[in-house]
Motif scaffolding. Sequence first.
Motif, PDB file in Angstrom:
ATOM      1  N   ARG A 327       0.831  -1.209   0.000  1.00 56.05           N
ATOM      2  CA  ARG A 327       0.000   0.000   0.000  1.00 56.05           C
ATOM      3  C   ARG A 327       0.867   1.260   0.000  1.00 56.05           C
ATOM      4  O   ARG A 327       0.594   2.216  -0.740  1.00 56.05           O
ATOM      5  N   TYR A 328       1.917   1.234   0.789  1.00 58.93           N
ATOM      6  CA  TYR A 328       2.767   2.418   0.893  1.00 58.93           C
ATOM      7  C   TYR A 328       3.537   2.663  -0.404  1.00 58.93           C
ATOM      8  O   TYR A 328       3.603   3.780  -0.900  1.00 58.93           O
ATOM      9  N   THR A 330       2.773   1.642  -3.380  1.00 61.29           N
ATOM     10  CA  THR A 330       1.829   2.030  -4.427  1.00 61.29           C
ATOM     11  C   THR A 330       1.461   3.502  -4.315  1.00 61.29           C
ATOM     12  O   THR A 330       1.412   4.220  -5.327  1.00 61.29           O
ATOM     13  N   ARG A 331       1.227   3.964  -3.090  1.00 61.92           N
ATOM     14  CA  ARG A 331       0.875   5.375  -2.895  1.00 61.92           C
ATOM     15  C   ARG A 331       2.010   6.300  -3.326  1.00 61.92           C
ATOM     16  O   ARG A 331       1.783   7.315  -3.984  1.00 61.92           O
ATOM     17  N   ARG A 332       3.234   5.943  -2.974  1.00 61.35           N
ATOM     18  CA  ARG A 332       4.380   6.767  -3.349  1.00 61.35           C
ATOM     19  C   ARG A 332       4.588   6.759  -4.863  1.00 61.35           C
ATOM     20  O   ARG A 332       4.896   7.784  -5.467  1.00 61.35           O
ATOM     21  N   THR A 335       1.999   8.941  -6.448  1.00 58.50           N
ATOM     22  CA  THR A 335       2.311  10.353  -6.216  1.00 58.50           C
ATOM     23  C   THR A 335       3.381  10.840  -7.182  1.00 58.50           C
ATOM     24  O   THR A 335       3.262  11.913  -7.783  1.00 58.50           O
TER      25      THR A 335
END
Length: 350
Positions: A327-328, A330-332, A335
């Motif tokens: 999740r982390y 993927t979010r980065r 972004t």
Amino acid sequence: MKPSYQRFRRHTAVILGVVFLLSGLLKLVDPVGTMLIVTEYFKFLGLPSLIPAARWVGMASASLECFLAIGLITGVLRKTTAILTYGMLGFFTLLTLALWIKNPAMDCGCFGQAVHLTHAQSFWKNVVLLVLAVIAFTPFKEFGISKRHRRVAAIVAALAIVLAAVYSHTHLPIVDFTPFNWGAQLFASLDENADEADFRSAPILSFYDAEGTYHDELAAQGKVVVFSVYDAREADWVLLQQHYRTALEAGARPLMLVSATREELPSLPPDIQPYFSDYKTLITLNRANGGGSYFYQGELVHKWAPGQFPEDLQEAIAEDPVALSTRYVTRRRLTAQGYCVALLAIFLLL
């Protein structure tokens, strides 16, 4: 001037601008890594008194590259852009020539920590860019006037660069080019069945206790949160102790790694045992001084800056490590991709 040659000049300037933009952004998103590069340059030039300003010099240099890139791509402020481009390329061509001749054990840092060039490659890269600049700005007196919509695009792009600079200064790098990136497996966690390539690429987190005994295996067993302090004088020890105990209560093993002697540390409670490592290892592990790096069975799952730990650290550590990391990351990634797409959209307004 013939229109065909004018277009050729503009296309050359755009190519030069893209190179400048990549170089500037890759340094801008990792200000601590850029600081390390600038520090090496100051040492090479015999200017140790400037080392305390290395971070700000690095940020200013990277920002200038980005602003010149905007000028080259959009065609605004062409004469000013031409003069500054000549100055920057001329300076770094001479500097990289000196590096090639002296051959010190350092990286040129032309593209931050993302791409590593030899001193010879760096010099010839600058020569090629200098030739492109000569093509783009010859004849020097005929630059023309940029259109209004290009000036608007340049202003918006400049604001986007400033936003990236501010974000990078207050957060961990959005893209991690260090050996301790997400998913990296610690050397100490590898067994005899690992491939030779795994052993070569695995980062080594080497640390020892006050008696000099190494304990690398502690970071490779179960859930571990490593707090890395590469500058003991600037660390927020109250916040560090708070996070340390929270990680312990969450069922993880907290490890306090410092780049200092025992005498240089503040008085710590008996339940917090410091371990010792070198400055380069700790600043590579986590760019934030006092940041936390979460490992599960030796695999790097997550990183936090001191002021960016989740409100419920216990819940984060209790979560499935694979899901948390996915999740982390993927979010980065989204972004970073979103920022690049937005910047590209700005230039497409030309």
